[in-house]
Design a protein around this motif. Structure first.
Motif, PDB file in Angstrom:
ATOM      1  N   LEU A  70       0.863  -1.181   0.000  1.00  7.17           N
ATOM      2  CA  LEU A  70       0.000   0.000   0.000  1.00  7.17           C
ATOM      3  C   LEU A  70       0.896   1.226   0.000  1.00  7.17           C
ATOM      4  CD1 LEU A  70      -2.374  -1.062   2.924  1.00  7.17           C
ATOM      5  CD2 LEU A  70      -2.857  -1.283   0.495  1.00  7.17           C
ATOM      6  N   ASP A  71       0.561   2.220  -0.808  1.00  5.04           N
ATOM      7  CA  ASP A  71       1.293   3.475  -0.743  1.00  5.04           C
ATOM      8  C   ASP A  71       0.319   4.596  -0.381  1.00  5.04           C
ATOM      9  OD1 ASP A  71      -0.026   4.278  -3.072  1.00  5.04           O
ATOM     10  OD2 ASP A  71       1.786   4.487  -4.272  1.00  5.04           O
ATOM     11  N   PRO A  99       2.128  -5.587  10.842  1.00  6.94           N
ATOM     12  CA  PRO A  99       2.796  -4.446  11.478  1.00  6.94           C
ATOM     13  C   PRO A  99       3.193  -3.350  10.486  1.00  6.94           C
ATOM     14  CG  PRO A  99       3.852  -6.519  12.131  1.00  6.94           C
ATOM     15  CD  PRO A  99       2.826  -6.846  11.091  1.00  6.94           C
ATOM     16  N   ARG A 100       3.425  -3.717   9.223  1.00  4.35           N
ATOM     17  CA  ARG A 100       3.782  -2.708   8.217  1.00  4.35           C
ATOM     18  C   ARG A 100       2.623  -1.751   7.968  1.00  4.35           C
ATOM     19  NH1 ARG A 100       5.276  -6.187   3.298  1.00  4.35           N
ATOM     20  NH2 ARG A 100       3.429  -7.218   4.121  1.00  4.35           N
ATOM     21  N   VAL A 101       1.404  -2.259   7.999  1.00  4.60           N
ATOM     22  CA  VAL A 101       0.233  -1.394   7.804  1.00  4.60           C
ATOM     23  C   VAL A 101       0.106  -0.445   8.984  1.00  4.60           C
ATOM     24  CG1 VAL A 101      -2.292  -1.343   7.656  1.00  4.60           C
ATOM     25  CG2 VAL A 101      -0.989  -3.013   6.318  1.00  4.60           C
ATOM     26  N   ARG A 102       0.296  -0.956  10.180  1.00  6.37           N
ATOM     27  CA  ARG A 102       0.238  -0.106  11.376  1.00  6.37           C
ATOM     28  C   ARG A 102       1.312   0.993  11.299  1.00  6.37           C
ATOM     29  NH1 ARG A 102      -1.901   0.110  16.415  1.00  6.37           N
ATOM     30  NH2 ARG A 102      -3.114  -1.777  16.186  1.00  6.37           N
ATOM     31  N   ARG A 103       2.520   0.638  10.887  1.00  8.51           N
ATOM     32  CA  ARG A 103       3.598   1.629  10.763  1.00  8.51           C
ATOM     33  C   ARG A 103       3.261   2.676   9.699  1.00  8.51           C
ATOM     34  NH1 ARG A 103       7.063  -2.862  11.489  1.00  8.51           N
ATOM     35  NH2 ARG A 103       7.429  -3.015   9.251  1.00  8.51           N
ATOM     36  N   LEU A 110      -2.387   8.670  10.603  1.00  5.09           N
ATOM     37  CA  LEU A 110      -3.750   8.156  10.438  1.00  5.09           C
ATOM     38  C   LEU A 110      -4.090   7.007  11.386  1.00  5.09           C
ATOM     39  CD1 LEU A 110      -3.898   8.156   6.537  1.00  5.09           C
ATOM     40  CD2 LEU A 110      -5.043   9.753   8.096  1.00  5.09           C
ATOM     41  N   LEU A 111      -3.201   6.684  12.300  1.00  8.90           N
ATOM     42  CA  LEU A 111      -3.451   5.532  13.164  1.00  8.90           C
ATOM     43  C   LEU A 111      -4.676   5.736  14.051  1.00  8.90           C
ATOM     44  CD1 LEU A 111      -2.450   2.721  13.769  1.00  8.90           C
ATOM     45  CD2 LEU A 111      -0.958   3.684  15.518  1.00  8.90           C
ATOM     46  N   ASP A 112      -4.914   6.960  14.519  1.00 14.08           N
ATOM     47  CA  ASP A 112      -6.119   7.211  15.324  1.00 14.08           C
ATOM     48  C   ASP A 112      -7.383   7.119  14.482  1.00 14.08           C
ATOM     49  OD1 ASP A 112      -4.696   7.556  17.657  1.00 14.08           O
ATOM     50  OD2 ASP A 112      -4.590   9.738  17.461  1.00 14.08           O
ATOM     51  N   ARG A 113      -7.295   7.506  13.244  1.00 14.41           N
ATOM     52  CA  ARG A 113      -8.456   7.458  12.342  1.00 14.41           C
ATOM     53  C   ARG A 113      -8.756   6.030  11.898  1.00 14.41           C
ATOM     54  NH1 ARG A 113      -9.147  11.283   6.970  1.00 14.41           N
ATOM     55  NH2 ARG A 113     -11.257  10.638   6.443  1.00 14.41           N
ATOM     56  N   PHE A 114      -7.704   5.237  11.690  1.00 15.75           N
ATOM     57  CA  PHE A 114      -7.844   3.867  11.205  1.00 15.75           C
ATOM     58  C   PHE A 114      -7.109   2.894  12.129  1.00 15.75           C
ATOM     59  CE2 PHE A 114      -7.990   6.352   7.204  1.00 15.75           C
ATOM     60  CZ  PHE A 114      -9.247   5.991   6.771  1.00 15.75           C
ATOM     61  N   THR A 115      -7.557   2.753  13.343  1.00 17.25           N
ATOM     62  CA  THR A 115      -6.943   1.764  14.221  1.00 17.25           C
ATOM     63  C   THR A 115      -7.341   0.393  13.700  1.00 17.25           C
ATOM     64  OG1 THR A 115      -7.099   3.284  16.085  1.00 17.25           O
ATOM     65  CG2 THR A 115      -6.742   0.949  16.593  1.00 17.25           C
ATOM     66  N   PRO A 116      -6.373  -0.376  13.194  1.00 18.47           N
ATOM     67  CA  PRO A 116      -6.727  -1.649  12.543  1.00 18.47           C
ATOM     68  C   PRO A 116      -7.282  -2.686  13.515  1.00 18.47           C
ATOM     69  CG  PRO A 116      -4.473  -0.999  12.007  1.00 18.47           C
ATOM     70  CD  PRO A 116      -4.947  -0.096  13.091  1.00 18.47           C
ATOM     71  N   LEU A 117      -8.335  -3.338  13.090  1.00 20.96           N
ATOM     72  CA  LEU A 117      -8.826  -4.514  13.803  1.00 20.96           C
ATOM     73  C   LEU A 117      -7.918  -5.673  13.397  1.00 20.96           C
ATOM     74  CD1 LEU A 117     -12.616  -4.111  12.911  1.00 20.96           C
ATOM     75  CD2 LEU A 117     -11.538  -3.544  15.090  1.00 20.96           C
ATOM     76  N   PRO A 118      -7.579  -6.574  14.314  1.00 19.04           N
ATOM     77  CA  PRO A 118      -6.679  -7.667  13.966  1.00 19.04           C
ATOM     78  C   PRO A 118      -7.321  -8.725  13.075  1.00 19.04           C
ATOM     79  CG  PRO A 118      -7.398  -7.879  16.227  1.00 19.04           C
ATOM     80  CD  PRO A 118      -7.939  -6.572  15.720  1.00 19.04           C
ATOM     81  N   GLY A 119      -8.633  -8.746  13.043  1.00 24.41           N
ATOM     82  CA  GLY A 119      -9.359  -9.705  12.213  1.00 24.41           C
ATOM     83  C   GLY A 119     -10.791  -9.243  12.084  1.00 24.41           C
TER      84      GLY A 119
END
Length: 128
Positions: A70-71, A99-103, A110-119
Motif C-alpha cells: 500500500l502506498d 505491522p507494516r500497515v500499522r507503521r 492516520l493511526l487514530d483514524r484507522f486503528t486496525p482490527l486484527p481480524g
C-alpha cells in the motif's frame, strides 16, 4: 464465499478486479483489498469503496490482510471512503494484522483514524 453486497439502489457491487472484491457478511459490507495498491491501481479499490459507501449508514470493513503493498494513494482512497461513510451516518474500519500497515498509518498520522482490527469481528470470522 458469501453473497455479494448490494448497493443501496439495488445495483450489484463492481465486479472483482485485481485489487478488490466486495461481499456482504452479516450487516457488513466487506471490501477485500489484494495485491499492490499504488497510484496505478488505487482506482480499482476506489470503485469498490465508492459503491460500499454510497448507501445511507454504510457499515464497511476494509480487509487489508491480503494486500501485498500500500502506498499513499491507497491511504488517500481509504480517507475519502471513510469521510463518505461518516457523511452518510455510517462507518468504515480497516482490518489488518500486518505491522507494516500499522507503521504506515502511524507515519501518515492516520493511526487514530484507522486503528486496525486484527481480524474480522466474531460473527464475520466464523462466516468466512
Amino acid at each position: 464465499m458469501t453473497p455479494q453486497a448490494q448497493a443501496h439502489d439495488g445495483d450489484p457491487p463492481p465486479a472483482p478486479n485485481a485489487c478488490a472484491r466486495t461481499q456482504a457478511i452479516g450487516s457488513f459490507t466487506v471490501v477485500e483489498v489484494t495485491g499492490e495498491v499504488d497510484i496505478a491501481t488505487a482506482y480499482l479499490v476506489a470503485e469498490h469503496l465508492d459503491a460500499a459507501t454510497s448507501p445511507p449508514e454504510p457499515n464497511v470493513l476494509v480487509d487489508l490482510r491480503p494486500a501485498d503493498f500500500l502506498d499513499c494513494s491507497a491511504l488517500r482512497v481509504l480517507c475519502r471512503a471513510e469521510t463518505r461513510a461518516r457523511e452518510r451516518g455510517g462507518s468504515l474500519r480497516v482490518v489488518s494484522d500486518d505491522p507494516r500497515v500499522r507503521r504506515l498509518l502511524r507515519a501518515a498520522g492516520l493511526l487514530d483514524r484507522f486503528t486496525p482490527l486484527p481480524g474480522l469481528p466474531g460473527e464475520l470470522s466464523e462466516a468466512k
